[in-house]
Design an enzyme around this catalytic site. Structure first.
Site, short mmCIF file in Angstrom:
data_model
loop_
_atom_site.label_atom_id
_atom_site.label_comp_id
_atom_site.label_asym_id
_atom_site.label_seq_id
_atom_site.Cartn_x
_atom_site.Cartn_y
_atom_site.Cartn_z
CE LYS A 206 -14.55 -4.87 5.48
NZ LYS A 206 -15.05 -3.51 5.41
CD GLU A 212 -0.11 -5.66 -2.57
OE1 GLU A 212 -1.18 -6.30 -2.42
OE2 GLU A 212 -0.02 -4.62 -3.25
N GLY A 264 -11.50 -0.66 5.92
CA GLY A 264 -10.10 -0.88 6.31
C GLY A 264 -9.44 0.36 6.91
NE ARG A 265 -11.20 5.11 2.94
CZ ARG A 265 -11.82 4.30 2.10
NH1 ARG A 265 -11.32 3.08 1.88
NH2 ARG A 265 -12.94 4.65 1.51
CD GLU A 351 -8.17 3.05 0.18
OE1 GLU A 351 -7.15 2.62 -0.39
OE2 GLU A 351 -8.66 2.48 1.16
CG HIS A 382 16.26 21.64 9.20
ND1 HIS A 382 17.18 22.66 9.23
CD2 HIS A 382 15.64 21.65 10.41
CE1 HIS A 382 17.15 23.23 10.44
NE2 HIS A 382 16.21 22.64 11.16
CE LYS A 497 -6.36 -3.64 -4.52
NZ LYS A 497 -7.43 -3.95 -3.59
O1 F6P Z 1 -6.26 -1.70 -2.12
C1 F6P Z 1 -6.83 -0.90 -1.18
C2 F6P Z 1 -7.31 -1.68 0.01
O2 F6P Z 1 -8.44 -2.42 -0.32
C3 F6P Z 1 -7.58 -0.76 1.18
O3 F6P Z 1 -8.81 -0.17 1.12
C4 F6P Z 1 -7.38 -1.67 2.33
O4 F6P Z 1 -7.15 -0.95 3.51
C5 F6P Z 1 -6.19 -2.47 1.89
O5 F6P Z 1 -6.33 -2.59 0.48
C6 F6P Z 1 -6.06 -3.83 2.50
O6 F6P Z 1 -7.21 -4.63 2.27
P1 F6P Z 1 -7.45 -5.97 3.05
O7 F6P Z 1 -7.64 -5.65 4.49
O8 F6P Z 1 -8.68 -6.57 2.45
O9 F6P Z 1 -6.25 -6.85 2.86
#
Ligand code: F6P
Length: 539
Positions: A206, A212, A264-265, A351, A382, A497
């Protein structure tokens, strides 16, 4: 208003002391023919049994009273209508619009957003069917056989849950891979599993700034170039309107928008899930999944509290969390395809509701949010059920599926099919946890009184997966609406971060990068940096 000021909250606090008495142990509460009738509800294709929760009639009616006083249903309908419910970020929260097939408009700041949402769906349908038919190919003209989602958190977990849940329905034209972690072991394993010439990389972010995702996208581009392939013919993006990745001139095969009013979530029913899931399962299955989610959205918005599944589940979460003081919620599906459900709900719920302040910025006087974890049954039995039965108890959502897949492999062992064997455990565990068992040998004594709910769906078809997703989303926001917190922001992820970025700059400077300089770090950080650069652990 914080809920502890509400009359029902105060009465619930007093009643929790009564429920804690030995005569209100679950082994007594569950007796009686009408228990299941009174403590269950059905709606939108889901059956919700909460007869093994530590509730009596009085607790239940007080919880419904709380639902009247805290007005979660009104707040849910404000959310669905596009009001500014995400107050800290000054936004609507409209994941429900992403799966709306109604003709009604939804206005955000005076603009009907439904035409844009429907246009994105059409674009997904069109693009993915052209990829699947072989009309859109990779740069060397070969049809795509692999798709790699590059995304993390909400830009991966939802799609991963749904694609795993519906694995049996996969078209088997495109293998789907998920590249989330920046760990090179992730990239390395995928690079070795794919054929670059027939691989489509789907960069989902987003913000298009997530470290990452950006590192993995750059890694993937370099990898394709090394194979002599033009990345422009193998990359697509799903990103927020106006993000750094939203560049119409960017050399990608196609790009799709996600909207700032879908977090996002909560985004698996938007293009975030739509693109990979349609490639994997076909757009028709994705649309069925959306329709299932829409059904549960309508149920959540319109059913009265007493028959409203996600609202009742949210009230029970509040009861367990704030009145019975359980800090954990386990999710145990007795269906292996739901293996990634807990991971998705973990982000969705933790979150959203792991917050320190209310909507007005006042520090909370109670805990909001719980620790969510889970594994499929019977594997979980288990693994960690020893603690569930005899250690510190915690509430569990058991999830059952009436009709299993793979009918061609029916077989019986000890007079039952695999699925019946699974169900015998699904039926036994909630009861064992609730009742416990006396034993003269102390090590064999089971205290019981451990609460659980059982959630049943008919099968693992797309409709039911959509209903289940929406059930958990609605339950999460209902919890927040009762706690009077904002479930749509996530400032808590920022501090770590920022600190990682200082360490990254220092590493880059140590790597000899001219554009970087060493930052002032804590002594402990320096210790670990030295260890990494030395290549060995202290002796
Ligand atoms: O670090 C948390 C977060 O911002 C989440 O809320 C989100 O789902 C994820 O990182 C990925 O964010 P993006 O879609 O901006 O890469």
């Amino acid at each position: 208003m914080q809920p502890e000021k509400l009359p029902a909250w105060k009465q619930l606090s007093r009643h929790a002391e009564i429920i804690a008495r030995p005569e209100n142990h679950l082994k007594h509460l569950i007796l009686g023919d009408s228990r299941i009738k009174k403590f269950s509800a059905a709606g939108a294709g889901v059956f919700f049994d909460y007869s093994r929760q530590r509730l009596d009639s009085k607790a239940l009616s007080l919880l419904f009273e709380l639902a009247k006083e805290a007005e979660p249903l009104k707040k849910f309908n404000d959310m669905v209508a596009g009001r500014n419910v995400n107050n800290t970020e000054n936004r609507a929260a409209l994941h429900t619009a992403a799966r709306s097939f109604a003709e009604t408009s939804v206005f955000v700041d005076g603009r009907d957003v439904m035409p844009e949402i429907k246009a994105v769906r059409e674009k997904i349908k069109n693009f993915t069917s052209r990829v699947l038919s072989g009309e859109i190919t990779g740069s060397s003209g070969k049809p795509f056989k692999h798709a790699v989602v590059i995304g993390i958190g909400g830009s991966c977990l939802g799609a991963e849950f749904v694609s795993t849940a519906m694995r049996e329905l996969a078209l088997n034209k495109i293998d789907l891979h998920y590249l989330s972690n920046v760990d090179i072991h992730n990239f390395g394993a995928i690079a070795e599993a794919i054929d670059p010439e027939t691989t489509l990389w789907i960069v989902i972010s987003k913000s298009f700034t997530t470290a990452e995702t950006m590192a993995n996208a750059s890694q993937a581009r370099a990898f394709m170039q090394k194979q002599g392939l033009d990345p422009a013919g193998h990359f697509i993006s799903v990103t927020g309107k106006g993000s750094p990745g939203d560049d119409p001139k960017a050399p990608v095969l196609e790009s799709f928008h996600m909207f700032d009013f879908i977090g996002g979530r909560y985004s698996v029913t938007s293009a975030v899930g739509g693109v990979p899931l349609s490639l994997y399962l076909g757009y028709e299955n994705f649309e069925e999944f959306l329709k299932g989610a829409q059904e549960m959205d309508i149920h959540a918005a319109t059913a009265k509290p007493e028959t409203n599944l996600p609202l009742t589940a949210a009230l029970i979460s509040v009861w367990n969390n704030n009145f019975l003081n359980y800090p954990v919620q386990a999710i145990i599906p007795y269906a292996a395809p739901l293996a990634r459900l807990a991971a998705h709900i973990q982000q969705l719920n933790m979150e959203s509701n792991g917050k320190y302040v209310d909507r007005e910025g006042n520090f909370l006087e109670k805990n909001s949010g719980v620790i969510v974890f889970g594994e499929p049954g019977t594997n979980a039995q288990h693994s960690f059920f020893q603690l569930a039965h005899q250690g510190r108890g915690f509430p569990i959502d058991f999830i059952g599926v009436v009709t299993p897949g793979y009918p061609q492999y029916q077989n019986q062992s000890q007079g039952v099919t695999n699925h019946q064997e699974l169900w015998s455990n699904l039926i036994a565990q909630p009861m064992a946890l609730a009742k416990g068992k006396d034993d003269s040998v102390r090590a064999k004594y089971f205290p019981g009184n451990r609460p659980s709910s059982t959630i049943i769906i008919n099968d693992l078809g797309p409709r039911n997966i959509g209903r289940l997703l929406s059930f958990y989303e609605a339950r999460t926001v209902f919890e927040a609406f009762i706690w009077e917190i904002n479930p749509f922001d996530q400032f808590g992820v920022e501090l770590g971060k920022t600190m990682a970025s200082k360490i990254r700059n220092t590493m880059a400077a140590r790597n000899g990068g001219d554009d970087y300089h060493c930052e002032k770090l804590d002594i402990l950080d320096e210790f670990y940096l030295d260890m990494l650069f030395s290549g060995k652990i202290p002796e």
